[in-house]
Design a protein around this motif. Structure first.
Motif, mmCIF file in Angstrom:
data_model
loop_
_atom_site.group_PDB
_atom_site.id
_atom_site.type_symbol
_atom_site.label_atom_id
_atom_site.label_comp_id
_atom_site.label_asym_id
_atom_site.label_seq_id
_atom_site.Cartn_x
_atom_site.Cartn_y
_atom_site.Cartn_z
ATOM 1 N N TYR A 16 0.820 -1.208 0.000
ATOM 2 C CA TYR A 16 0.000 0.000 0.000
ATOM 3 C C TYR A 16 0.854 1.258 0.000
ATOM 4 N N ASN A 17 0.419 2.256 -0.765
ATOM 5 C CA ASN A 17 0.974 3.600 -0.615
ATOM 6 C C ASN A 17 0.361 4.200 0.642
ATOM 7 N N LEU A 18 1.151 4.890 1.415
ATOM 8 C CA LEU A 18 0.666 5.547 2.621
ATOM 9 C C LEU A 18 0.727 7.048 2.381
ATOM 10 N N ILE A 19 -0.421 7.705 2.561
ATOM 11 C CA ILE A 19 -0.548 9.138 2.299
ATOM 12 C C ILE A 19 -1.229 9.785 3.494
ATOM 13 N N ALA A 20 -0.614 10.812 4.064
ATOM 14 C CA ALA A 20 -1.267 11.603 5.104
ATOM 15 C C ALA A 20 -1.562 12.968 4.493
ATOM 16 N N LEU A 21 -2.747 13.465 4.728
ATOM 17 C CA LEU A 21 -3.227 14.649 4.019
ATOM 18 C C LEU A 21 -3.769 15.680 4.998
ATOM 19 N N SER A 22 -3.337 16.928 4.816
ATOM 20 C CA SER A 22 -3.863 18.047 5.599
ATOM 21 C C SER A 22 -3.864 19.291 4.721
ATOM 22 N N LYS A 23 -4.313 20.416 5.295
ATOM 23 C CA LYS A 23 -4.332 21.667 4.530
ATOM 24 C C LYS A 23 -2.986 22.390 4.571
ATOM 25 N N ASP A 24 -2.021 21.869 5.340
ATOM 26 C CA ASP A 24 -0.713 22.527 5.452
ATOM 27 C C ASP A 24 0.002 22.592 4.109
ATOM 28 N N SER A 25 0.872 23.580 3.968
ATOM 29 C CA SER A 25 1.648 23.741 2.738
ATOM 30 C C SER A 25 2.729 22.669 2.639
ATOM 31 N N CYS A 26 3.257 22.487 1.454
ATOM 32 C CA CYS A 26 4.344 21.527 1.268
ATOM 33 C C CYS A 26 5.597 21.961 2.036
ATOM 34 N N GLY A 27 5.819 23.271 2.143
ATOM 35 C CA GLY A 27 6.952 23.757 2.938
ATOM 36 C C GLY A 27 6.833 23.309 4.388
ATOM 37 N N SER A 28 5.638 23.426 4.942
ATOM 38 C CA SER A 28 5.382 22.963 6.303
ATOM 39 C C SER A 28 5.538 21.447 6.381
ATOM 40 N N HIS A 29 5.053 20.743 5.365
ATOM 41 C CA HIS A 29 5.163 19.281 5.344
ATOM 42 C C HIS A 29 6.620 18.821 5.338
ATOM 43 N N LYS A 30 7.479 19.518 4.606
ATOM 44 C CA LYS A 30 8.896 19.121 4.564
ATOM 45 C C LYS A 30 9.518 19.201 5.955
ATOM 46 N N LYS A 31 9.264 20.285 6.654
ATOM 47 C CA LYS A 31 9.779 20.445 8.019
ATOM 48 C C LYS A 31 9.180 19.398 8.948
ATOM 49 N N TYR A 32 7.902 19.140 8.789
ATOM 50 C CA TYR A 32 7.190 18.168 9.618
ATOM 51 C C TYR A 32 7.735 16.757 9.394
ATOM 52 N N ALA A 33 7.995 16.418 8.137
ATOM 53 C CA ALA A 33 8.559 15.096 7.818
ATOM 54 C C ALA A 33 9.924 14.933 8.459
ATOM 55 N N ASP A 34 10.748 15.968 8.408
ATOM 56 C CA ASP A 34 12.070 15.907 9.045
ATOM 57 C C ASP A 34 11.935 15.745 10.552
ATOM 58 N N LYS A 35 11.037 16.498 11.138
ATOM 59 C CA LYS A 35 10.840 16.472 12.590
ATOM 60 C C LYS A 35 10.397 15.098 13.090
ATOM 61 N N LEU A 36 9.447 14.463 12.372
ATOM 62 C CA LEU A 36 8.875 13.199 12.834
ATOM 63 C C LEU A 36 9.466 11.958 12.160
ATOM 64 N N GLY A 37 10.387 12.152 11.227
ATOM 65 C CA GLY A 37 10.965 11.004 10.528
ATOM 66 C C GLY A 37 9.961 10.328 9.608
ATOM 67 N N ILE A 38 9.176 11.135 8.912
ATOM 68 C CA ILE A 38 8.126 10.617 8.025
ATOM 69 C C ILE A 38 8.720 10.275 6.662
ATOM 70 N N SER A 39 8.499 9.028 6.246
ATOM 71 C CA SER A 39 9.010 8.579 4.945
ATOM 72 C C SER A 39 7.899 8.433 3.907
#
Length: 157
Positions: free
Chosen positions: A67-90
């Motif tokens: 399965y592809n895993l996708i988490a979706l919110s209204k946040d911008s991609c810039g915010s998502h990049k920082k968030y992925a780094d912070k939480l170790g999201i792959s």
């Protein structure tokens, strides 16, 4: 809200962060294999952090199950990049400020905050096949146990 067996319209565009890179894609392009789409409200908030930490910890399990895993919110991609780094999201983080996915899944609900009523996406999760058919739905998810809920749903399909 859509139900198991319903087919959703997959012809809408999202901006995503995948592999650390920002891309604009048709949602249908994310369905090259079945997908789990987890909807959350906002990066760096208590329940949403629990929801994504649970997913990040178990992301390899979803990949092993195909399965592809996708988490979706209204946040911008810039915010998502920082968030992925912070939480170790792959996995894929999708930006959906216009609520295109929630419109496609008929999952926009009435919400209340600080005495104000407004419309917004429900905190829910969807398992969607490659042709847009909904294989399963979790309407009211438990943020801290979210990955276990989804794995149980997938195993029951």
């Amino acid at each position: 809200m859509v139900a198991k067996g319903d087919k959703i319209n997959t012809d809408f565009t999202l901006k995503v962060v995948r592999g650390g890179e920002e891309q604009e894609v048709q949602f249908s392009e994310l369905l090259d294999k079945p997908a789990v789409v987890s909807v959350y409200m906002k990066n760096n908030t208590g329940s949403c952090d629990k929801q994504n930490k649970s997913l990040a910890e178990h992301a390899p399990v979803f990949a092993e199950k195909g399965y592809n895993l996708i988490a979706l919110s209204k946040d911008s991609c810039g915010s998502h990049k920082k968030y992925a780094d912070k939480l170790g999201i792959s996995y894929i983080l999708a930006s959906d400020p216009e609520h295109a996915f929630s419109s496609a899944t008929d999952s926009i609900v009435e919400k209340k905050m600080y005495g104000k009523t407004y419309q917004g996406p429900s905190r829910s999760a969807f398992v969607i096949d490659t042709d847009g058919t909904v294989l399963g739905v979790i309407e009211k998810l438990k943020p801290a146990d979210h990955a276990a809920e989804l794995i149980g749903l997938i195993d029951s399909l």
